[in-house]
Design an enzyme around this catalytic site. Structure first.
Site, mmCIF file in Angstrom:
data_model
loop_
_atom_site.group_PDB
_atom_site.id
_atom_site.type_symbol
_atom_site.label_atom_id
_atom_site.label_comp_id
_atom_site.label_asym_id
_atom_site.label_seq_id
_atom_site.Cartn_x
_atom_site.Cartn_y
_atom_site.Cartn_z
ATOM 1 N N ARG A 99 -3.328 -4.305 -9.699
ATOM 2 C CA ARG A 99 -2.164 -3.394 -9.635
ATOM 3 C C ARG A 99 -1.340 -3.694 -10.880
ATOM 4 N NH1 ARG A 99 1.859 -1.913 -4.681
ATOM 5 N NH2 ARG A 99 0.072 -0.564 -4.335
ATOM 6 N N HIS A 126 -3.273 6.257 -8.265
ATOM 7 C CA HIS A 126 -3.385 5.359 -7.099
ATOM 8 C C HIS A 126 -4.572 5.825 -6.253
ATOM 9 C CE1 HIS A 126 -2.381 2.406 -4.254
ATOM 10 N NE2 HIS A 126 -1.241 2.836 -3.787
ATOM 11 N N GLN A 129 -4.998 4.920 -2.482
ATOM 12 C CA GLN A 129 -4.108 5.688 -1.606
ATOM 13 C C GLN A 129 -4.718 7.056 -1.308
ATOM 14 O OE1 GLN A 129 -1.024 4.653 -0.226
ATOM 15 N NE2 GLN A 129 -1.455 6.467 0.997
ATOM 16 N N ASP A 217 6.672 11.130 -1.681
ATOM 17 C CA ASP A 217 6.690 9.708 -2.063
ATOM 18 C C ASP A 217 8.102 9.419 -2.539
ATOM 19 O OD1 ASP A 217 5.999 7.130 -2.891
ATOM 20 O OD2 ASP A 217 4.971 7.779 -4.713
ATOM 21 N N CYS A 257 2.932 7.945 1.543
ATOM 22 C CA CYS A 257 2.157 6.728 1.244
ATOM 23 C C CYS A 257 2.917 5.461 1.600
ATOM 24 C CB CYS A 257 1.777 6.713 -0.234
ATOM 25 S SG CYS A 257 3.224 6.691 -1.311
ATOM 26 N N ARG A 285 -5.468 2.777 5.170
ATOM 27 C CA ARG A 285 -5.674 2.060 3.908
ATOM 28 C C ARG A 285 -6.739 0.966 4.097
ATOM 29 N NH1 ARG A 285 -2.059 2.013 -0.289
ATOM 30 N NH2 ARG A 285 -3.762 0.792 -1.179
HETATM 31 N N1 CP Z 1 1.233 2.737 -0.459
HETATM 32 C C1 CP Z 1 1.123 1.548 -1.053
HETATM 33 O O1 CP Z 1 0.373 1.347 -2.011
HETATM 34 O O2 CP Z 1 1.914 0.589 -0.494
HETATM 35 P P1 CP Z 1 2.155 -0.876 -1.082
HETATM 36 O O3 CP Z 1 2.933 -0.704 -2.362
HETATM 37 O O4 CP Z 1 2.950 -1.582 -0.029
HETATM 38 O O5 CP Z 1 0.843 -1.521 -1.349
HETATM 39 N N1 NVA Z 2 4.938 5.937 -6.614
HETATM 40 C C1 NVA Z 2 5.155 4.660 -5.962
HETATM 41 C C2 NVA Z 2 4.048 4.378 -5.022
HETATM 42 C C3 NVA Z 2 4.187 3.128 -4.223
HETATM 43 C C4 NVA Z 2 2.992 2.863 -3.344
HETATM 44 C C5 NVA Z 2 5.269 3.573 -7.013
HETATM 45 O O1 NVA Z 2 4.537 3.624 -8.007
HETATM 46 O O2 NVA Z 2 6.095 2.677 -6.853
#
Ligand code: CP
Ligand code: NVA
Length: 301
Positions: A99, A126, A129, A217, A257, A285
């Site tokens: 990530r 993502h 997701q 989101d 999400c 997930r």
């Molecule tokens: N939706 C998602 O990726 O959640 P987290 O940031 O908690 O992993």
């Molecule tokens: N768009 C958000 C998604 C979190 C799962 C971010 O990037 O923080």
């Protein structure tokens, strides 16, 4: 030997997407532990609840051992280069997942990796997701190819991967985003070439018309905290309220999400209401993470 990675949904064909969704729906036992005795590296530059837990448990369900590292401990391009980190981890692990802030980091990883690389969220996309989103819509609403799916809010990483999976599956996508936070004309052209159909609006009302599912989101993604007050003003008319849901198709579902911010991007009533699939989506997930890793390890349905 070509290594298959998961960086973006658009890198996959409809056959691969359907294969991963089918594997995600299979029982743990039927997958025959393709990670038996092997490790999976989970590198995080940003916080996580769902992604970390679902990936760790999915690795265990596939017979493997997850190793989590966070922030400075990894120090991508700070402690050592992205390439050096990746090459070393390939000697310990069957899969390297990350990530990252910059999408170019997962691309650089994939370039030198001898093991599959999974993008666990970047500033661009993502894909994990999107698999949970697709699985949830298929289970609770219908086949993606038959659906009209609305996105309300920021055209961000989650929106891009969701749009890609819906279009590749032959569905219809309706984006409702404020100007400047929408998909560029060039991006719309790229998306149109994926299949299905897509239309973009500068308001939420038109975007949800006839939609079977309404997704949103956060208005403030990780790393954008300094823009919080500006973004709250720009997105003020893009809150998914009960009123907005009533402008969608009868019986439309709501998806998010998460993390969710009640009474910002979604009213508390919608998020916690009967039409919301957000918790099922979060639970999926785990199943989709397992399906993705089983696929990358060569499991067949
Ligand atoms: N939706 C998602 O990726 O959640 P987290 O940031 O908690 O992993
Ligand atoms: N768009 C958000 C998604 C979190 C799962 C971010 O990037 O923080």
């Amino acid at each position: 030997m070509t290594v298959t990675h998961l960086l973006n949904i658009a890198d996959l064909g409809v056959g691969q997407i359907n294969e991963i969704l089918a594997l995600s729906a299979q029982s743990v036992e039927s997958l025959n532990a393709p990670l038996q005795g092997q490790g999976v590296a989970l590198l995080f530059e940003k916080p996580s609840n769902r992604t970390r837990h679902s990936m760790e448990i999915a690795v265990v369900q596939l017979g493997g051992h997850p190793v989590y590292t966070m922030g400075e401990e990894v120090g991508l391009d700070v402690r050592e280069s992205v390439e050096d980190v990746t090459k070393i981890l390939c000697g310990y692990h069957a899969i390297v997942a990350a990530r990252v802030f910059k999408h170019s980091f997962v691309e650089r990883m994939a370039k030198v990796s001898t093991k599959p690389v999974i993008n666990m969220l970047s500033d661009y996309s993502h894909p994990l997701q999107a698999f949970a989103d697709a699985l949830t819509m298929t289970q609770h609403v219908g086949a993606l190819g038959d659906l009209t799916v609305a996105w309300v809010g920021d055209y961000n990483n989650v929106a891009r991967s969701l749009t890609e999976i819906v279009l590749i599956s032959g569905g219809r996508m309706q984006l409702g985003c404020p100007l400047g936070y929408n998909a560029s004309p060039l991006e719309i052209e790229r998306l149109k070439a994926l299949g299905g159909s897509i239309e973009q609006f500068d308001n939420a009302q038109e975007a949800v018309a006839k939609a079977h599912v309404v997704h949103t989101d956060t208005w403030i993604s990780m790393g954008q905290e300094e823009e919080s007050s500006k973004r709250r003003k720009i997105f003020a008319n893009f809150c998914v309220t009960e009123d907005l849901m009533s402008a969608a198709s009868k019986g439309a579902k709501f998806m998010h999400c998460m993390p969710a911010h009640r009474d910002e991007e979604v009213s508390a009533g919608v998020f916690d209401g009967a039409a919301s699939l957000a918790i099922e989506q979060g639970h999926n997930r785990l199943h989709s993470a397992r399906g993705v890793m089983a696929y990358l390890k060569g499991a067949k349905q």
